[in-house]
Structures are given as C-alpha cells and as structure tokens.
Design a protein around this motif. Structure first.
Motif, mmCIF file in Angstrom:
data_model
loop_
_atom_site.group_PDB
_atom_site.id
_atom_site.type_symbol
_atom_site.label_atom_id
_atom_site.label_comp_id
_atom_site.label_asym_id
_atom_site.label_seq_id
_atom_site.Cartn_x
_atom_site.Cartn_y
_atom_site.Cartn_z
ATOM 1 N N LEU A 151 52.571 43.955 31.194
ATOM 2 C CA LEU A 151 53.263 44.923 31.937
ATOM 3 C C LEU A 151 52.715 45.928 32.737
ATOM 4 O O LEU A 151 52.781 45.931 34.018
ATOM 5 N N ILE A 152 51.691 46.328 32.174
ATOM 6 C CA ILE A 152 50.587 47.383 32.808
ATOM 7 C C ILE A 152 49.836 46.725 33.864
ATOM 8 O O ILE A 152 49.886 47.132 35.118
ATOM 9 N N MET A 153 49.282 45.617 33.687
ATOM 10 C CA MET A 153 48.591 44.624 34.549
ATOM 11 C C MET A 153 49.810 44.481 35.758
ATOM 12 O O MET A 153 49.242 44.722 36.878
ATOM 13 N N ILE A 156 50.382 47.801 37.803
ATOM 14 C CA ILE A 156 49.133 48.068 38.711
ATOM 15 C C ILE A 156 48.838 47.269 39.630
ATOM 16 O O ILE A 156 48.792 47.628 40.844
ATOM 17 N N PHE A 157 48.359 45.986 39.317
ATOM 18 C CA PHE A 157 47.952 45.217 40.218
ATOM 19 C C PHE A 157 48.870 44.328 41.049
ATOM 20 O O PHE A 157 48.827 44.060 42.217
ATOM 21 N N GLY A 158 50.141 44.425 40.417
ATOM 22 C CA GLY A 158 51.162 43.485 41.186
ATOM 23 C C GLY A 158 52.219 44.366 42.083
ATOM 24 O O GLY A 158 52.068 44.462 43.295
ATOM 25 N N PHE A 159 52.676 45.570 41.426
ATOM 26 C CA PHE A 159 53.495 46.640 42.276
ATOM 27 C C PHE A 159 52.581 47.673 42.912
ATOM 28 O O PHE A 159 52.942 47.645 44.126
ATOM 29 N N THR A 160 52.014 48.274 42.158
ATOM 30 C CA THR A 160 51.343 49.522 42.826
ATOM 31 C C THR A 160 50.295 49.085 43.724
ATOM 32 O O THR A 160 50.490 49.567 44.926
ATOM 33 N N LEU A 161 49.525 48.237 43.492
ATOM 34 C CA LEU A 161 48.266 47.847 44.395
ATOM 35 C C LEU A 161 48.948 46.632 45.371
ATOM 36 O O LEU A 161 48.123 46.546 46.420
ATOM 37 N N LEU A 186 46.724 28.958 43.052
ATOM 38 C CA LEU A 186 45.766 29.995 42.431
ATOM 39 C C LEU A 186 46.050 31.539 42.449
ATOM 40 O O LEU A 186 45.812 32.117 41.181
ATOM 41 N N HIS A 187 46.395 32.112 43.317
ATOM 42 C CA HIS A 187 46.550 33.380 43.573
ATOM 43 C C HIS A 187 47.667 33.777 42.503
ATOM 44 O O HIS A 187 47.645 34.703 41.951
ATOM 45 N N HIS A 188 48.669 32.889 42.395
ATOM 46 C CA HIS A 188 49.764 33.372 41.548
ATOM 47 C C HIS A 188 49.477 33.257 40.229
ATOM 48 O O HIS A 188 49.827 33.782 39.049
ATOM 49 N N LEU A 189 48.429 32.435 39.853
ATOM 50 C CA LEU A 189 47.908 32.090 38.431
ATOM 51 C C LEU A 189 46.962 33.106 38.067
ATOM 52 O O LEU A 189 47.120 33.344 36.752
ATOM 53 N N LEU A 190 46.298 33.763 38.986
ATOM 54 C CA LEU A 190 45.324 34.614 38.547
ATOM 55 C C LEU A 190 45.659 35.667 37.446
ATOM 56 O O LEU A 190 44.896 36.034 36.447
ATOM 57 N N LEU A 191 46.584 36.577 37.943
ATOM 58 C CA LEU A 191 46.824 37.692 37.318
ATOM 59 C C LEU A 191 47.415 37.448 35.846
ATOM 60 O O LEU A 191 46.980 38.147 34.749
ATOM 61 N N PRO A 192 48.253 36.481 35.734
ATOM 62 C CA PRO A 192 48.935 36.246 34.490
ATOM 63 C C PRO A 192 47.535 35.562 33.537
ATOM 64 O O PRO A 192 47.516 36.130 32.451
ATOM 65 N N ALA A 193 46.887 34.827 34.017
ATOM 66 C CA ALA A 193 45.944 34.209 33.182
ATOM 67 C C ALA A 193 44.784 35.446 32.796
ATOM 68 O O ALA A 193 44.375 35.336 31.676
ATOM 69 N N LEU A 194 44.520 36.310 33.686
ATOM 70 C CA LEU A 194 43.488 37.135 33.481
ATOM 71 C C LEU A 194 44.170 38.316 32.467
ATOM 72 O O LEU A 194 43.597 38.635 31.313
#
Lengths: 322, 308, 302, 339
Positions: A151-153, A156-161, A186-194
């Motif tokens: 959620l925090i990721m 931060i990276f989805g909504f805020t940035l 790939l772009h969609h994959l990256l944040l959840p995977a990370l």
C-alpha cells in the motif's frame, strides 16, 4: 540421487491426496455444488425441482463416489462452472495464469537480484556499516506485513509520484503484441513485483550472510589457503560456492511464499491474476472457482517444496547417498 | 552368586533401505558377548570407535534396549524386569559420562544436579537433602558451599567430580565409566583417575571401565576384554592381555600404541609391520569364512581367546 | 582417605563467572540503542493503548455519524473521521488493542501446541517423530491463507474465537519444527542420558531438563512470531476475511484504502494505522533480534 | 652451525584480540627447523602450540590477530610478505596437515579436484598430467583404489582414508617443509599408527622438515627428532628426543611425564599437576609461568625473568627452578592440597 528423488516424490502423493480430501470436505461445507458449480441453493427455485436436480447431478450419491467423480473430472481438466459468470472455470483461469506467472517470475528474478549480492556483501564484510545497513534492511523487510508495504509503495510511487500505473496488467489502449504493449505490461508488472520482492529477500539474505560467515571459519577454507589458493578463489570456489548452492534449494519455498503473497499484491495493485480472482470469487461466493484455485495453489506448493528438496539433493552430494 | 553377568548380549540396529525404507539389514553393534564382573574389581572394555564397547555399557544401564541376551545383576535378571522394578534394582548401577561439559545440565545448580537421584528414589525433606548433597560434595573434594553454583563455574576436572558425586549419591555398587577422562587434558586426567581409585577403595565399588586408551586401561583395570566389531576377541587379566596376547587383533592393537621410549621406536615400527602382515596373511586363522570373529574359548582359568 | 578437602585456589583461578541470562539481555539492550528505543516505544504504545481503551466503548466508537463524514484531522478529531463519520484515533486505539490481544492469543496457543509436539518428536524420535513431522510437512504445504479465507467466509456465526481457532490450526508448525530440531540436538547431550540413568522419568526430563535449555530460543521465536501473527491477522482483516466487523482491527482502518479516493486523497484514514502497524512490527523485531543475540551470546558462554 | 636452518622463527609473538585488547598466545618464541628433521611441539590445550602452527602459515584471521617477530623460511621473512606473495609459499614449498580430516576437506568437492587445486596454484601442468599426478599421490599415501577415490566425495571415505587424502594434498607440490597440527588426534589408535608410519616414510623419502604439533608424548617418541615443550605461550624446554625422554629437566616436562599412565609401565598413582591451565586472559606475564603450579618450590628458586639456559649441548631449559625441583612429599602434598 535418483532414488532420493523418487522417494521424495512418493511423499508428495499422499500429500496431494490429503489436499484433495480437504478441499472436497470444504466444498461439502459450501452452499450448493461447489465442486462443479452447476447447481446453487436458491430460495427462488422450486424445492421439488431442486431435489430433482440434486439427483440428476449425483449430489445424493455416497460421498466416495462423488469424490472419485470429482477427481476424475479434475484429472481430465474439467474444472467445473463459475456460478457467477456461467462460464467454464478453465476459461476464467486462462488469461490470469499467464499474468500471475509473469508477475511471479519477475518477483523471483528481482528477489535474487537483490538478495544474493546483499547477502554476499554482508557475509563477506560482517560488522561493517554496509553489513549493518543490510541486516537492518532484512529485519525491516521481515517485519512489515506485505499489504502495508504494498500500500505504501502504491501510495508513494503510484499515486503521489505517479511513476507507475496503479492498476491493471496492461494499458488497454495498446495493440496486443506490439512493442508498446510489452513495454506497458512490464511497466504494470514492475511495482507489484518490486513490492513483493523487496520483502521476499529476507530469508535469502539472512541465510546467505550467516552461511558465509560460518563457512569462512571452516577448516576446509584453511586447507584451501594452506594450498596457496589466491584469496579471490578461496571466496569463489570454496566460500561462496558452498554457501550459495543451498540457496538454490530455497527456490521452491520462495515460489510458495510469492504465491501466497500474490493474494495481497494483486488485490492492492488491481492486477488481474489468480490471487485477485480468488478474492473476487470469494466475495461473489463463486465457490467452484474458489475450490479450483485452492487446489491449484496447494498443488503448486507441494510441487514447489518437492522442487526445493530435489535441488538440494542435486547440489549436496551428501544427500545423494542414503 | 555373580555380581554382574552379561550373557549372549546382542544389540542390533535396523538399517533401512530400498524404496519403502524397510529394514533390510542390521548393524550388529554388539553381537553376542558374554562376560562377568566380580565385586570390587575393575573390568576394562577396550576397542576402537564403533566396536560396541559404549553400546554394551549403555545397554547394561538401560539406555539401550538389548535385541537378545540376558543381564544378571546380583542374580536378578535385569532384562526381564518391568520398567518400574528395573529402576529400583538398577539404582545400584550408576554411570560416569565422557564429557564433563555436556553431562551436566547447564541450567541447573549443583544442588539440583546432585539431588536428582535422591528426588527420584528417596523422599527427603529439603534440609536433609541439602545435608546429603553437601556430604557427597565433600567426599569428592569440592567445597559444600558450591551447591548454589552452576556447572560453568567449574573447571573440567571439577565438573567430572560433580558427575561422580551425582553417581555416588545412591551408594551404588557398580559404576560404568564410559571414557571418563578422554575429554580431559593429561594433567586433569591424572587427577580424575587417582580420584576414581580412591573412591573405589573407600566405597568398595566395582568399575566397568570403557576406554579406547590402552595406557589408561592398563593403569586402571584388573581384567580386560578386547572388543572388535561387536564381539569380544580376547579376555584376561591385565598381565595376560599385555604380556601374552593371543589374538592377532589384540596384538595389532597393542603394537599400535606409540612407545614411550624413542630408543626403541625402530624396532617397534618393525614389530608393528610384522604384526600387520600377520593380520593380513593369517586372516583366515583368526576369523571364520564370513570374516566373523569366533566364540571365546578359555585357554586358562582367566584367559580366553576367540580362536577356532 | 586421600581425597583432600576443597582446594579453593582452584575455584578462584577459574572465576570466569559468566553473567546470568538477565544480565546478558540488559547488556545487549544497552549496547543496541535501536533495540532499547524499540523496547521503550513498544512498552509505551502497549500501555497507552490498553489504558486508553479502557475508557472506550466499541459501540460508541463505531457508531455511524453521517454528518461528520471524512473530517480532516483537527482539534475535535485528532486524526479526522472516516466515511461513517467515526473518529479515526479512537478506532486506531481499539484496533491496536484488538490486534495485539488476538496476536498474543494466537502466539500463545500455537506456541503451546508447537512446543508440546516439537518436544515429543525431538525427544522420542522414531515413529513419534515421523508421524508428527509428516503432519507438519503436510500443514506447511497447504495454502493456509486461502483455506483460512474460505473457512472465514463459509463458517456459520463467525466470531473472534473461531478466527483464533483457524489461525492456530495452521501456524504452530514452524515452532514445532524449531523445537523439534533443538530437542533432537539436546537429546544427544549426555545430561539427558545421565538423567535417565538416575531414574528420572521421561516427562520430567523433557519438561525440567530439556525445555529450560530451549527457553531462550523459544522466547526469541515467540517474539518474532507475535509480529508475524499480528501481520497475518491485519492482512486478512484488510481483505475483509479477518476479524468480524464488531471487532475493529488495525486492518479494518487500512481496508478503507481499497477505495482509491480514500487511498489517494484521504490518507489520514488509513495511513496512521499502516504506520502504527509498521512501528509495532519494527519494535517487536528489533526487540526479538536483540534477545536473539543475547541468547546466542549466552550459548557461547554456556 | 654452518648450515642455515630451513625454517627459523625469531621472537615470534602471536596475540589475539579479546574485547579490544591483545593477549599473546605465543610469547616471544624462537625455534629452528632443519631440513630432514621432525621437530615436535608438545603441550596441553591452550599452551599456544596450534596458534604457533597457524602463525607460521599465516592462516589466522588477520582482523583480530597480531604477529610480531620473524618467521624466516629459506632466508625470507614470511611475516613481511603480502598475502599474494605468501600464497607462493603456501601449498608449494610449505604444506599443512590438519587435525580433523572430515572438516579439512570441502564436502562439496571431489577428492581429485581438491588435490589438483594445490597443483593448479603452483605448477604448470596440463589436466592429464595433474590427474596422473593425483592418482600417483593417492597411491603414495596408501589409498587402495586411487581411480575410484579420485572421483569420490569426502563423506564417502573413512576417517583414516580422509587423513591420507589431506596428506596427499599437503605433499602435492613436494614441499620442503610441513606443519602437522595434531594429525592423528581424531583417529583410532590402529589408524593413528598407520598414519604415523606413513608420515615417517614420506618424510624420509622426501627429506622434509616437519613441525609436528601434538599433546601426545607417545606420538612424540615415535616421530620426533627434536622436541620443544610449550607451556603458557612459551617454550620451557627443548632438546633432542632421546635426551628429553631420558633426562627431562623442566618441572612442567617432568610433571607431564609423571601424569601419564604409560602403557609401558604401571605405577599406582599418577602425578597431578596442581591448579589448572590458565586461560589466555589470565596467563601470568611475569616471572616463571609455571611457579603457581608448583607452590612447594620456594620462590627464590625461580628467576625473575626466566630465560632458556643451555644445560647441556642443545638441551635448553627455561628458568632456574629445575635445579631445585622435586615432586612433593607427603607433608607438602597435604599442605598444598595435592591429590
């Protein structure tokens, strides 16, 4: 070694059997015929018709006959019908299996890309500031529940940035198969995977670090030095090799860990995979789909741990005997 | 009356194998041995690691279960007794362990360690118990004030004495000493060995002394049994074994002990080579067709050898 | 008799008297400032939460007040209100209390099961060990989360006790494995054989000889498990399959973020709960790891 | 002496760090080892003999160890070399045999690979040559089936066979000098005899200089040409093996001999050395280090700064207390509580 693999595989058979019995029992506790999904208890239906339907579907047969029939269907790939969407469960799984597979693979790769170097550095230079940082990171990543971190990721990276998309598996405006489509995937994959990978590294880092520190003190490392082996080779041939090989055996367990984490990750990132399907189906009380998913994840878990043990037996000659 | 008699004792461990981990074979840790202990003597069981000497000791005291055979203690057949009766009779047999570090529970005070057997067998008030423990401690040469200390506050030799004190609390008649000094440095070894001799006289103890060290065995024992691959190959008095060894394995074992005299080392090496050659060449004479050791046959009143 | 009475110089020389377990723990915390701060913070939060929640009534706190919807944090509502106009801070305290209590309950229950079975398996070995460990292996490969979710959604009259029950059913295994492997090693030590030869019955050896030697490892593991169990409970509650609605948890507050509008623009609803979980988990972990180092240090000395 | 010794240790001090302070485990030790000579270093655990062995090869953890003095091998001071330069000696001209053959071998590597590693480091041989040489070495150390063992893993061998492999590794490059650190302590007595015989034979063949570290005086008597006795980090007596066994002088050496239940003779009571071996942190640093363990010997018998005295040719004894030393009589035993 072959003997070990076969014997270890034999243990998986009763496990699979027990798993199926468990799911069968759960299904019996669910409303309607949760195994086939062809029949739902509904107050709107005429009771006489319901009873007739039960007979027709064999729901009044003795339980072992029902069980055998269900297993037979499973083996033939007939997974039942979704109550809610009124399509075959197989159809519902198709696209989602691929999504979860890619997400899982990306997570695994990221996990090892992060964990192995960090574990090696921490083990090679213990008690330095670098090591302290890595150890602290591994404690922190161990203690954060995955959904909070995700959620925090996302926040931060989805909504805020706004660096990453906040949902879906691909931009629907792109042409499937085109370069943009792949990039978008790939772009969609990256944040959840990370998000998932950053937490999945804990055990590997801590294991590697401790193992390297222990191995460094072993007598055979002294033997290697006494042979005049250059320091760099002492590390690569003896210390890292001996500590890294057992890490390969974590693979199966990591798969299991990442799969169960996918339930949260996919939910939070609205990523259309199996985990999300599971939560949706539970909420819609689409139990036929639920059962198939539990069975599928269970089978994958059993195979994952089986894989781990087999890898370990290949890697460590001491296990081959026995 | 016999003090301790071990008759045709066998201890086998199953070896599992094959696909379904069925028992396919047995490790014959102890394979049909018979011997007797007379009251007040020290009987030494010697052999190399894995020869079954430790298993024999542990089976007599009940830590291992015999596969077959009988053990008599004061004419009572221990192997036939029920669990509870066994403990009653068996309290006259106690054990001294090899490692003075792991044989004392690190979490317990000396008082609790030594009082453990008292609490199991005698109902004493806390005060009586304490007096008794202090009494025993004094006997083994430790200060009675140490009852509230923990094992790690003592040196290896002192710990071994605490272990001995614990074994002495129930006034045992037989003590099985399983490599009691092999974890200790030479100078500490001497201390413990002297001490064991002292208490033997004082309490009229009988020792079953298990060791791989022939020097210590010779120093401590009256009679000796040599074990090899789970069987006795030779048994006799100290002098018979050391001066007139009969079995090739005994000879081989004796010739392997480093000579303390450097002047004779060349002869000793030559002698050792000769014995080893005989061991190889005359193997058939000492072992049967399957490589098994023969049964013991008496060659004098006290001396028996496993020869055909 | 030749044995001389006590040579005290002997003991004096050997006075390496290693400090007691408690002293080692104190030393470890004083050395590790992060752990010390974690400990103080954790105790502070727990005390505050339990004392403050005494004055709160769950029904009051969860009463919907439609006119106060989504108030931003301010004097009246410290942390603002949620979509039902309920005070977030009060919910946070209640949630924390419930999550902690249930986490502790699950940890205790799973510990008792795990320790008992682990001791039996490790001490006796053989078929006892085989049966227990095969069971553990099986439970470990089950997709536990999914089965718990299924159970929660189909069981009639779901309540907190049933939740604790189903969680406990799955999460005793790791403790069992740990205790078993340690007990297995401990069993080989000669003090166990010594106790047997002194006529001590097996159950006494297990409880009074073996178990105390495992205590530090068990305590460390329980601390870390507490964090894990709170994590799982809040995760499930977040998805809507954890605690029932009348028992708010920290996960409940965070679950409001599943509405993207709340997630993006009204972080005061969910972010405090997320941060509180984070802080609690980190505290427990740093405490646990300090305890672990103390236990290791003790083992080196012991 | 005209001939230069093969290895010359001068004033070597090895200190370990414990809680930020250094404690000398080996304290100002000087020794020579000649070609074709076996020097045994004997002492009880904690006397510093193993630390000495590791110091010569510089195998300590460098982060918490301090080495001072000189270790001259063929005229080169090894302590001043970089690790890379040191590696040219290790395994090449100097080999080492370890105590526990199980842990001394890498469990995940085949025997052949482990032997060849030493050759790869120092010799320029083709793979086939290395294999041939490995097989030859295995045969030389008495392995019955070299072809098979070459491909095996350590756990598949018995303890005696493993120690033979460890020896094969140590002599793979035909070193001039070997250190054997308790090479038979982990082995059974019959295996010990075999390994000692093997080492003796190889030593004669290759004319190697050997430092043999052991706690077992029997092993010393079988193997050594010269003997150094160590106590509390110092050498207390050094002599050729015949002299030392026939005429031991230092109180510690004499006590050690008297506390062993020798297989050769049976005396009823063993001598017990009073007190305990002091730990590294509590090592006495001044005066005669053995004084506290022979309290019945008057203080004036000891030197204030004990040095080694050459009492007869090549027989050195530390401190003057040996002149006044006797074993305690009954009254002294009671007075000083000696059991």
């Amino acid at each position: 070694m072959l003997k070990f693999i076969i014997r270890r595989s034999l243990i998986a058979i009763p496990q699979l059997f027990l798993l199926s019995v468990l799911i069968f029992l759960l299904a019996q506790a669910m409303p309607g015929d949760a195994l086939s999904g062809k029949f739902i208890n509904s107050p709107n239906l005429d009771p006489a018709y319901q009873s007739e339907l039960r007979d027709k579907l064999g729901l009044n047969d003795p339980w072992h006959e029902q069980y055998v029939r269900w297993i037979g269907n499973l083996v033939q790939g007939e997974l039942g019908m979704s109550y809610v969407h009124n399509v075959k469960v197989e159809t519902m799984l198709e696209s989602r299996i691929a999504n979860t597979f890619w997400l899982g693979l990306a997570t695994l790769i990221l996990t090892y890309l992060i964990a192995v170097p960090l574990g090696v550095i921490a083990g090679r230079l213990p008690d330095t500031n670098m090591d302290k940082f890595i150890v602290t990171y591994s404690y922190v990543s161990f203690s954060i529940p995955i959904f909070v971190f995700a959620l925090i990721m996302l926040y931060i990276f989805g909504f805020t940035l706004d660096w990453f998309p906040t949902g879906g598996s691909v931009d629907v405006r792109t042409e499937p198969g085109s370069w943009d489509w792949y990039v978008s995937k790939l772009h969609h994959l990256l944040l959840p995977a990370l998000s998932s990978a950053l937490l999945a590294t804990t055990s590997t880092i801590q294991y590697l670090r401790n193992e390297i520190i222990d191995t460094k003190l072993k007598d055979f490392v002294k033997t290697a030095r006494a042979k005049g082996t250059p320091e760099r080779k002492v590390y690569t041939r003896h210390i890292f090799r001996n500590s890294l090989l057992p890490v390969a055996a974590f693979l199966g367990y990591d798969i299991v860990y990442i799969l169960s984490g996918s339930i949260f990750i996919e939910q939070i990132f609205s990523y259309p995979g199996l985990g999300q399907l599971f939560v949706d189906s539970i909420q819609q009380r689409d139990f036929a789909v639920v059962n198939v998913l539990v069975m599928l994840f269970g089978v994958l878990s059993i195979l994952g741990t089986l894989l781990s043990d087999i890898i370990l037996s290949i890697v460590d000659p001491r296990i081959r005997i026995d | 009356m016999t003090f301790l008699k071990v008759e045709n004792l066998k201890v086998y461990y199953p070896v599992r194998g094959g696909f379904f981990r069925r028992v396919i074979d047995h490790v014959k840790a102890v394979d049909d041995i018979t011997f007797e202990l007379k009251e007040g003597e020290t009987y030494g069981l010697v052999g190399e690691s894995g020869c079954g000497k430790t298993t024999t000791g542990r089976t007599i005291i009940g830590l291992n279960r015999p596969t077959a055979g009988k053990i008599f203690f004061n004419d009572i057949e221990l192997t036939k007794l029920k669990r509870r009766d066994f403990y009653q009779y068996r309290k006259d047999i106690q054990m001294i362990f090899q490692d003075p570090y792991s044989s004392l529970n690190p979490r317990k005070r000396v008082l609790d360690i030594i009082a453990e057997p008292i609490r199991n067998f005698e109902k004493l008030s806390p005060n009586e118990e304490k007096t008794k423990v202090m009494d025993v401690l004094e006997k083994v040469g430790l200060s009675p004030e140490s009852i509230y200390k923990y094992p790690h506050e003592f040196s290896g030799g002192q710990r071994q004495r605490i272990g001995i004190a614990r074994a002495l609390t129930l006034n045992p008649k037989l003590i099985i000493a399983d490599e009691p000094v092999s974890a200790l440095d030479v100078s500490v070894q001497a201390q413990v060995l002297n001490f064991m001799k002292d208490i033997q006289k004082e309490f009229n103890l009988t020792y079953l002394f298990i060791s791989h060290d022939l020097g210590i065995i010779r120093h401590m024992c009256d009679r000796i049994g040599i074990m090899y691959r789970g069987r006795l190959v030779e048994e006799g008095t100290k002098d018979e074994i050391f001066e007139y060894p009969q079995h090739i394995y005994t000879k081989r074992l004796l010739s392997s002990i480093p000579q303390m005299n450097p002047e004779e080392r060349i002869q000793h090496t030559a002698f050792r080579r000769k014995v080893n050659e005989e061991f190889k060449n005359n193997y058939d004479k000492y072992f049967d067709a399957e490589g098994k050791i023969f049964d013991l046959k008496p060659i004098s009143e006290t001396h028996s050898v496993a020869l055909p | 008799m030749a044995t001389p009475v006590v040579n005290n110089t002997n003991t004096d020389l050997e006075k390496v008297k290693s400090p007691s377990g408690f002293k080692i723990i104190v030393r470890e915390f004083l050395k590790d400032k992060v752990a010390l701060i974690s400990l103080i913070l954790f105790v502070g939060i727990v005390l505050y939460v339990y004392i403050y929640s005494l004055g709160l009534d769950t029904r009051e706190v969860t009463r919907v007040d439609i006119f106060n919807q989504f108030r931003e944090p301010g004097a009246e509502h410290w942390l603002g209100t949620d979509y039902g106009g309920r005070d977030v801070f009060n919910q946070l305290i209640l949630g924390a209390r419930n999550s902690l209590t249930i986490g502790i309950a699950i940890t205790l229950i799973t510990s008792i099961i795990g320790i008992a079975l682990g001791l039996l398996a490790g001490y006796y070995g053989g078929w006892v060990d085989n049966v227990i460990m095969r069971t553990v292996d099986f439970v470990l490969v089950l997709p536990a989360l999914m089965i718990i979710i299924v159970y929660v959604s189909i069981v009639p009259e779901f309540n907190v006790l049933k939740f604790i029950f189903i969680m406990s059913l799955f999460y005793w295994t790791s403790k069992c494995r740990l205790v078993r492997s340690k007990a297995l090693a401990e069993r080989e030590l000669e003090y166990v054989a010594a106790s047997k030869t002194l006529g001590t019955p097996d159950w006494k050896i297990m409880l009074f000889n073996v178990l105390p030697n495992l205590s530090s490892i068990i305590i460390v593991n329980m601390t870390l498990n507490l964090a894990g169990n709170i994590g799982i409970e809040t995760s499930l509650t977040y998805l809507g399959f954890g605690l029932p609605e009348n028992v708010p948890s920290l996960g409940t507050l965070i679950s409001y973020s599943r509405n993207p509008e709340v997630m993006e623009n009204k972080p005061w609803v969910w972010l405090p709960a997320a941060i509180l979980i984070l802080v609690l988990m980190l505290c427990i972990n740093f405490i646990g790891n300090a305890l672990k180092r103390a236990a290791d240090a003790r083992q080196r000395l012991g | 002496m005209t001939k230069q010794p093969l290895l010359q240790i001068k004033n070597l001090t090895t200190s370990f760090r414990i809680h930020d302070e250094y404690y000398a485990a080996v304290d100002n030790v000087s020794l020579n080892v000649n070609e074709n000579e076996v020097l045994a270093i004997v002492g009880e655990s904690g006397c510093g003999k193993s630390a000495l062995a590791l110091s010569i090869m510089r195998l300590h953890n460098e982060l918490n160890t301090k080495l001072e003095g000189e270790v001259n091998f063929k005229g080169q001071n090894l302590l001043t070399l970089s690790t890379a330069e040191m590696n040219r000696y290790r395994g090449n001209e100097m080999g080492m045999i370890f105590q526990d053959p199980l842990t001394a071998l890498n469990p995940l590597m085949r025997i052949g690979q482990q032997i060849e590693e030493a050759m790869k480091n120092h010799l320029n041989l083709s793979d086939a040559e290395m294999k041939a040489r490995s097989l030859e070495l295995l045969k030389k150390v008495g392995i019955p089936n070299p072809e098979r063992t070459y491909l095996q893993f350590p756990h598949e061998l018995s303890g005696g066979m493993r120690q033979r492999v460890v020896i094969a590794i140590a002599i793979a490059c035909e070193p001039k000098f070997l250190i054997a650190d308790e090479p038979t302590t982990a082995l059974d007595v019959t295996i010990q005899a075999q390994i000692l015989d093997l080492m003796r034979e190889l030593q004669k063949q290759m004319k190697t200089g050997i430092i043999l570290i052991t706690h077992d005086l029997g092993v010393v008597a079988e193997m050594a040409d010269r003997v150094a006795v160590m106590y509390a980090g110092e050498i207390v007596e050094i002599a050729d093996v015949y002299t030392l066994f026939s005429n031991p002088l230092h109180p510690y050496t004499r006590s050690l001999f008297n506390s062993i239940p020798s297989a050769a003779e049976g005396s009823d009571r063993l001598h017990v050395i009073q007190g305990i071996v002091p730990s590294l942190k509590n090592l006495p640093r001044t005066g005669c280090r053995f004084a506290s363990r022979i309290p019945w010997i008057k203080e004036s018998a000891h030197e204030i700064n004990p040095t080694l005295h050459e009492v007869e040719k090549n027989h050195w004894v530390r401190c003057t207390c040996y002149q006044d030393f006797h074993f305690p009589d009954d009254t002294e035993a009671v007075k000083y509580d000696i059991s």
